[in-house]
Design a protein around this motif. Structure first.
Motif, PDB file in Angstrom:
ATOM      1  N   LEU A  23      33.386  41.419  44.320  1.00  0.00           N
ATOM      2  CA  LEU A  23      34.485  41.706  45.232  1.00  0.00           C
ATOM      3  C   LEU A  23      34.648  40.582  46.258  1.00  0.00           C
ATOM      4  CD1 LEU A  23      34.534  44.429  43.826  1.00  0.00           C
ATOM      5  CD2 LEU A  23      34.656  45.559  46.042  1.00  0.00           C
ATOM      6  N   ASP A  24      33.510  40.096  46.731  1.00  0.00           N
ATOM      7  CA  ASP A  24      33.532  39.016  47.714  1.00  0.00           C
ATOM      8  C   ASP A  24      34.210  37.766  47.142  1.00  0.00           C
ATOM      9  OD1 ASP A  24      32.759  38.103  50.339  1.00  0.00           O
ATOM     10  OD2 ASP A  24      31.252  36.841  49.359  1.00  0.00           O
ATOM     11  N   ARG A  25      33.870  37.435  45.895  1.00  0.00           N
ATOM     12  CA  ARG A  25      34.496  36.274  45.223  1.00  0.00           C
ATOM     13  C   ARG A  25      36.008  36.443  45.168  1.00  0.00           C
ATOM     14  NH1 ARG A  25      30.742  36.352  41.219  1.00  0.00           N
ATOM     15  NH2 ARG A  25      32.146  37.400  39.765  1.00  0.00           N
ATOM     16  N   HIS A  26      36.423  37.638  44.792  1.00  0.00           N
ATOM     17  CA  HIS A  26      37.861  37.890  44.701  1.00  0.00           C
ATOM     18  C   HIS A  26      38.536  37.776  46.058  1.00  0.00           C
ATOM     19  CE1 HIS A  26      36.981  39.433  40.655  1.00  0.00           C
ATOM     20  NE2 HIS A  26      38.276  39.289  40.432  1.00  0.00           N
ATOM     21  N   PHE A  27      37.925  38.400  47.072  1.00  0.00           N
ATOM     22  CA  PHE A  27      38.520  38.399  48.410  1.00  0.00           C
ATOM     23  C   PHE A  27      38.725  36.973  48.909  1.00  0.00           C
ATOM     24  CE2 PHE A  27      38.039  38.331  53.056  1.00  0.00           C
ATOM     25  CZ  PHE A  27      39.041  39.209  53.434  1.00  0.00           C
ATOM     26  N   LYS A  28      37.663  36.183  48.806  1.00  0.00           N
ATOM     27  CA  LYS A  28      37.733  34.820  49.341  1.00  0.00           C
ATOM     28  C   LYS A  28      38.748  33.971  48.588  1.00  0.00           C
ATOM     29  CE  LYS A  28      33.247  34.627  51.500  1.00  0.00           C
ATOM     30  NZ  LYS A  28      31.804  34.606  51.183  1.00  0.00           N
ATOM     31  N   TRP A  29      38.778  34.141  47.285  1.00  0.00           N
ATOM     32  CA  TRP A  29      39.705  33.327  46.491  1.00  0.00           C
ATOM     33  C   TRP A  29      41.162  33.690  46.808  1.00  0.00           C
ATOM     34  CZ3 TRP A  29      43.334  34.241  42.570  1.00  0.00           C
ATOM     35  CH2 TRP A  29      43.756  33.096  41.884  1.00  0.00           C
ATOM     36  N   LEU A  30      41.421  34.977  47.023  1.00  0.00           N
ATOM     37  CA  LEU A  30      42.805  35.416  47.240  1.00  0.00           C
ATOM     38  C   LEU A  30      43.351  35.018  48.602  1.00  0.00           C
ATOM     39  CD1 LEU A  30      42.458  38.803  45.416  1.00  0.00           C
ATOM     40  CD2 LEU A  30      44.211  37.098  44.897  1.00  0.00           C
TER      41      LEU A  30
ATOM     42  N   LEU B  46      42.241  55.278  46.927  1.00  0.00           N
ATOM     43  CA  LEU B  46      41.231  54.868  47.888  1.00  0.00           C
ATOM     44  C   LEU B  46      41.400  53.362  48.058  1.00  0.00           C
ATOM     45  CD1 LEU B  46      38.725  55.661  49.589  1.00  0.00           C
ATOM     46  CD2 LEU B  46      37.342  54.888  47.652  1.00  0.00           C
ATOM     47  N   THR B  47      41.782  52.952  49.262  1.00  0.00           N
ATOM     48  CA  THR B  47      42.055  51.531  49.486  1.00  0.00           C
ATOM     49  C   THR B  47      41.163  51.013  50.595  1.00  0.00           C
ATOM     50  OG1 THR B  47      43.763  52.030  51.112  1.00  0.00           O
ATOM     51  CG2 THR B  47      44.484  51.827  48.834  1.00  0.00           C
TER      52      THR B  47
ATOM     53  N   PHE C 232      41.182  46.295  48.137  1.00  0.00           N
ATOM     54  CA  PHE C 232      40.668  46.833  46.888  1.00  0.00           C
ATOM     55  C   PHE C 232      41.141  48.268  46.752  1.00  0.00           C
ATOM     56  CE2 PHE C 232      37.834  43.428  48.136  1.00  0.00           C
ATOM     57  CZ  PHE C 232      37.849  42.661  46.983  1.00  0.00           C
ATOM     58  N   CYS C 233      41.294  48.737  45.555  1.00  0.00           N
ATOM     59  CA  CYS C 233      41.783  50.097  45.397  1.00  0.00           C
ATOM     60  C   CYS C 233      41.256  50.710  44.121  1.00  0.00           C
ATOM     61  CB  CYS C 233      43.312  50.122  45.390  1.00  0.00           C
ATOM     62  SG  CYS C 233      44.027  49.094  44.127  1.00  0.00           S
TER      63      CYS C 233
ATOM     64  N   VAL D 191      50.283  42.703  51.659  1.00  0.00           N
ATOM     65  CA  VAL D 191      49.040  43.334  51.232  1.00  0.00           C
ATOM     66  C   VAL D 191      49.108  43.553  49.717  1.00  0.00           C
ATOM     67  CG1 VAL D 191      48.708  44.360  53.506  1.00  0.00           C
ATOM     68  CG2 VAL D 191      49.779  45.719  51.700  1.00  0.00           C
ATOM     69  N   ILE D 192      48.041  43.117  49.029  1.00  0.00           N
ATOM     70  CA  ILE D 192      48.059  43.074  47.568  1.00  0.00           C
ATOM     71  C   ILE D 192      46.826  43.800  47.049  1.00  0.00           C
ATOM     72  CG2 ILE D 192      48.162  41.558  45.557  1.00  0.00           C
ATOM     73  CD1 ILE D 192      50.488  40.844  47.235  1.00  0.00           C
ATOM     74  N   GLY D 193      47.052  44.736  46.156  1.00  0.00           N
ATOM     75  CA  GLY D 193      45.962  45.546  45.619  1.00  0.00           C
ATOM     76  C   GLY D 193      45.149  44.834  44.545  1.00  0.00           C
ATOM     77  N   ILE D 194      43.833  45.029  44.622  1.00  0.00           N
ATOM     78  CA  ILE D 194      42.918  44.515  43.599  1.00  0.00           C
ATOM     79  C   ILE D 194      42.164  45.724  43.076  1.00  0.00           C
ATOM     80  CG2 ILE D 194      41.089  42.826  43.100  1.00  0.00           C
ATOM     81  CD1 ILE D 194      43.546  41.626  44.527  1.00  0.00           C
TER      82      ILE D 194
END
Lengths: 661, 661
Positions: free
Chosen positions: B329-336, B355-356, B345-346, B304-307
């Motif tokens: 956020l969606d772009r980041h999630f899909k790319w990762l 807050l995660t 996300f945090c 699990v990796i924090g963004i």
């Protein structure tokens, strides 16, 4: 890895976690939690731009990049971090070159390509209140500092008056600005500016037609032609009008197409340079005080620098003795003269026998007279053997050469450099024999010998240093210029006095020095990776120790290559940069003009410093002329000299203050 | 200076001249005088070209540049020297990404511009003998390795099928080639090639029209138009013919001008891609063995990796909760997700309250189901408070969320991460209180707590490490996932066993680990400047110690900036690279696609290694599954692992040999 880790060391968190009792400082975000906090700001960085694509024509360039100035003794690396901008204020004598660096680092990327952005740099003339000028095309040069082995070194010329450079994300680019003050320049305060402007890609890219666009244009124009060609006297007017209308429509469509959108169809093309500068440009003030001192055209201290003809022959593919070979040597000679040095060409023979010559032509050739009479040349090497063998016997050649040269005014500049660092009796005897030949034809000829020890097979004394000291006594009268390695002196400056004590200036003898692979750091030398002041201090050391000349073995001694643009490799076994003071221009562009290293520029600066010091000494005596080195904190000894530029300006300012008329 | 000197150390002549009795090795030119001799050749370098301008279309590209291959664990720096070329032979499972690097360094410069030369890189499909294919546009990516703080790190995408790169004189460029093998790819040997071709400037530059040329063209066409426009029915035919002839002549002149010399007037424009490859290209064979193992779509070990959402908000200028914010956020999630990691996300609150949340939408939103059901996601974080506050009270929110989620199949992936590294009783109590709330609604909910010590104001034991060991006992039942810093273990691997002994897997408890600013070199971590195997070994360590999950605090935790393309600055006080695993694409081009670091790719490789090791352990037992690490020399402990790539291939080859069907 150790290299990379070393590189990052100043950036690494220094705590070690070996002690489990220590509390770690955890990463903190969003709160003012000390150094690791998010949003910590040093006031230099935040571009203050909102998200989205950046149009550099609508934003002050200062929001897109950091610009700051650095002295010429700074090594400005790709990773250098921005500093506060301070205006440029230079002092220069007439016939002097003074340089400064401008560092640029992008704050953001504004280009669609792989670079952070494109920047135009423009320099104005420098003008005095009384209307005198230093012209950009004559007296000012801009060069980009290009790393070699990761160390800023090569100075690649930029176009003037407007140069375009590409900035890379996360990298600092340094621009080397030099002002060459002509001898006749009226003293005074000159002001100008350097204008730096971020450019949109469109200004460099879409102002040009791409291949596909061009192909399309070609097709359309060809079509127009096909329509117009059939018009002739035999066709009805109606058809001619029809065809002309059709072509007219096509042409009109082409001219209003996006390809030509930059050009206003009503008012005609706009001036291309008009928009080079904008209200958004960064403007750096450039102040230069020119004072009335004129650096002597002939350098007070001859610095003779070797240029390997073998390297020129191999790299440029020119055959020894061919017309192209003479041209290549001529290009090198003329280019090098601007650095207050006296070049000699050389090729090595067996056992370090060297053939050295400043002019590749015989003494009776007009070019030789032109070379030797050049007031910028302080010393010239006369070859013991013919450089380009012809029908003459070598013996006759030497006699003939010497007899011609010794009648000339420039004969006092002549020297014979026969052997590099003799090591044993046989080599010392070879020098004696050659020198006897020379002195037979010209008793006042100067023979130069480089050495760092006596003959190893016939010790002149019980210790190596004492044997070294006895070399003048051993070689006399076969050498006039005793040229010793600075490495021998090491950190013991008092040894210089013992060397000087062995020299007989009353009999025309001189003491010169040289550096090569030694001495190494922290002593002054011209190796890559040393400090800028360490490069410049080579000449400060000469001044303090009292030598009357200097020799350097090679300015172009790269590893062998057979293409002009071949990558530069340093010779194995030598410290990087040793024997290399400039690069072939072809490595960096199609230019045949050599590319100076920052080390060559610092050699020039050091030689200019000597003229300042000599002026000071002429007024206040030799003692004060060396005391000023210490007084300003510029140079105390081979292991103790300034790392910072300020004392250099202090010395120069002091000479200016006390010696101006 | 120390940095530069350190950088050059491996290159510097190592003799010290402090001992004057030593004989110096003088520079020798033109004779075989050992390492310093001129013309010494290692057989790799000499381009064998004669002087003059180089036309790359007439010379084999291999004479213009060195090309060699490096494993993905190599850090290929700008100063890296050429090696012998060895063909590329890769092994990959299905649903695996395997990468290799191609290094290129110019031998000569052939461009008129400031670069050494332009190179086109083209990659073919990979084909098997039975006709199966791995397509370049789907399964193969080429990226340029770009230095960050001087260390090769950012992987900037290149165009396919043909990419153009510029080589700089004296610099090595690395290209990162990745093959993504689809899950359904038939096993077999796939072959393809990488074609590298030196290009002339004309092929990229003079095929486009410059601004001046374009302006000239505009003038000429405007002139044609002025000639043709007056033609109408009211004019005599002779004038029309005259005007048409004049325009025809102008157009013909334009079309045969150098601007259009590329296009043959008779045969029409030539095909633009025809000459992309030539007989002079360098062709690198690319062999890939795909084997029948399919890496599980859901990673066996959740990483699990924090963004940081705060960083996204500031840098991209998106307001928390806005449509653009959800999109970012969606772009980041899909790319990762492509990196086998489970992003969360945090944002940080006071005292390391975090807050995660993996989905920014509430549990009943279809997007949350889409996110949580994605088979590539191994774990997801559920926020304790609403991410985007609305009318609901926080308390209701939690209950509602949990009640929705616990009915879902993906509930087993859920975890609550409430606090980062509690340090005192108050913070530990905050976790207990929040966990009680959660467990009230879902007794089987998993609470994750990161820690490296017990409460400092109520020591759980007499030493710091014993207190740390007692945290599970102290926190139970308020935490299920005990996530400890690898830094605590240091070099004492046996401590891991003591930690594990405190965990109660029978009650659903797990032991996970994390790295952040510690442990530092030589331990495995993802800091910039560490070895490639050191980056990859983070996961080898997890496998050997037996943790069942991994946490990393941040992948985008740059210093604050308010423009997407703003330069990347690491946070002060953190080791470079800590908290940063990818970069905004906008820093390197106009692309919005994030740019991976080589460290993120090595994290992926490490996670893939775990699947190999797990497969092996499933066949030969857990003990053999860790013994193979030592047997192949890949990983022995936190201070003892391979620096070289060979043992990695040995481990993978051994698993392939013993586990293929």
């Amino acid at each position: 890895m150790s290299t990379i880790i070393n590189l990052l060391k100043p950036l690494l968190y220094t705590d070690r976690y070996s002690n489990h009792e220590d509390m770690m400082v955890p990463p903190v975000e969003g709160v003012a939690g000390g150094g690791t906090a998010y949003g910590w700001d040093d006031g230099l960085h935040d571009p203050g731009l909102l998200g989205g694509t950046i149009d550099p024509t609508k934003v002050p360039s200062a929001e897109l990049m950091h610009v700051w100035c650095m002295p010429s003794t700074a090594n400005v690396g790709l990773q250098d971090m921005p500093r506060q901008y301070e205006p440029i204020s230079l002092l220069a004598a007439r016939n002097e070159r003074e340089s400064v660096q401008i560092a640029i680092r992008p704050k953001v990327s504004w280009s669609a390509s792989s670079v952070a952005g494109i920047v135009h740099i423009q320099c104005s003339d420098l003008c005095s209140a009384s209307g005198d000028r230093l012209l950009i095309d004559k007296s000012i040069t801009l060069r980009r500092v290009v790393p070699v082995l990761g160390v800023p070194d090569a100075l690649v010329p930029l176009d003037l008056p407007v140069s375009q450079i590409s900035l890379l994300a996360g990298e600092t680019t340094a621009i080397w600005l030099s002002v060459n003050v002509p001898s006749a320049q009226p003293p005074g305060l000159y002001e100008g500016e350097l204008i730096i402007t971020a450019k949109a890609d469109s200004e460099s890219l879409s102002q040009i037609l791409g291949k596909a666009e061009k192909q399309q244009l070609y097709r359309e124009l060809k079509n127009c032609l096909d329509i117009l060609e059939p018009i002739d006297g035999g066709k009805p007017l109606a058809e001619a009008v029809e065809r002309a209308k059709s072509a007219t429509t096509s042409l009109r469509r082409i001219l209003v197409s996006p390809s030509f959108s930059d050009f206003c169809i009503d008012n005609g093309p706009v001036d291309m340079e008009e928009d080079a500068i904008s209200n958004f440009s960064i403007r750096l003030k450039l102040n230069l005080t020119v004072w009335d001192f004129v650096l002597p055209e002939t350098p007070s201290l001859p610095a003779v620098i070797g240029i390997s003809d073998t390297v020129i022959e191999d790299r440029f593919g020119v055959e020894h003795g061919s017309i192209e070979w003479y041209e290549a040597l001529d290009r090198h000679f003329k280019w090098l003269l601007q650095f207050r040095i006296s070049p000699y060409f050389c090729r090595w023979g067996e056992s370090m026998r060297v053939l050295t010559y400043t002019s590749p032509w015989p003494a009776d050739h007009p070019k030789s007279d032109e070379y030797f009479s050049d007031p910028r040349l302080a010393a010239y090497a006369v070859p013991y053997n013919p450089v380009v063998p012809s029908g003459d016997a070598a013996k006759n050649y030497l006699q003939k050469e010497v007899e011609i040269l010794r009648t000339k005014n420039h004969w006092k500049k002549a020297y014979f450099y026969l052997w590099d660092e003799p090591l044993n009796l046989e080599q010392y005897n070879a020098i004696r024999n050659q020198a006897s030949d020379i002195h037979a034809y010209a008793p006042d000829a100067r023979v130069l010998t480089t050495y760092y020890c006596g003959p190893n097979d016939a010790p002149l004394a019980s210790t190596s240093f004492e044997a070294f000291l006895k070399v003048p006594e051993f070689l006399r009268p076969h050498t006039q210029i005793y040229c010793t390695s600075e490495w021998v002196i090491g950190n013991q400056e008092e040894l210089a006095k013992r060397i000087v004590a062995e020299i007989q200036p009353e009999n025309g003898e001189e003491w010169w020095t040289y550096v090569c692979l030694g001495p190494s750091d922290p002593h002054p030398n011209w190796h890559l990776g040393m400090r800028g002041t360490q490069h410049r201090a080579v000449m400060w050391r000469v001044w303090k120790e009292g030598g009357t000349g200097f020799l350097y073995w090679g300015a172009n001694c790269y590893e062998k290559a057979t293409a002009a643009s071949a990558e530069i490799r340093f010779r194995r076994g030598l410290p990087p940069g040793d024997g290399v003071l400039f690069y072939p221009g072809e490595v960096f562009s199609l230019s045949h003009q050599p590319v100076a290293s920052v080390r060559l520029e610092r050699l020039l600066s050091g030689l200019q410093d000597i003229e300042y010091l000599k002026l000071y000494a002429s007024k206040f005596g030799r003692e004060e002329g060396t005391a000023i080195l210490e007084k300003t904190g510029m140079y105390m000894g081979p292991e103790c000299y300034t790392h910072d530029h300020t004392p250099i300006d202090a010395m120069r300012g002091e000479v200016f203050r006390t010696c101006r008329s």
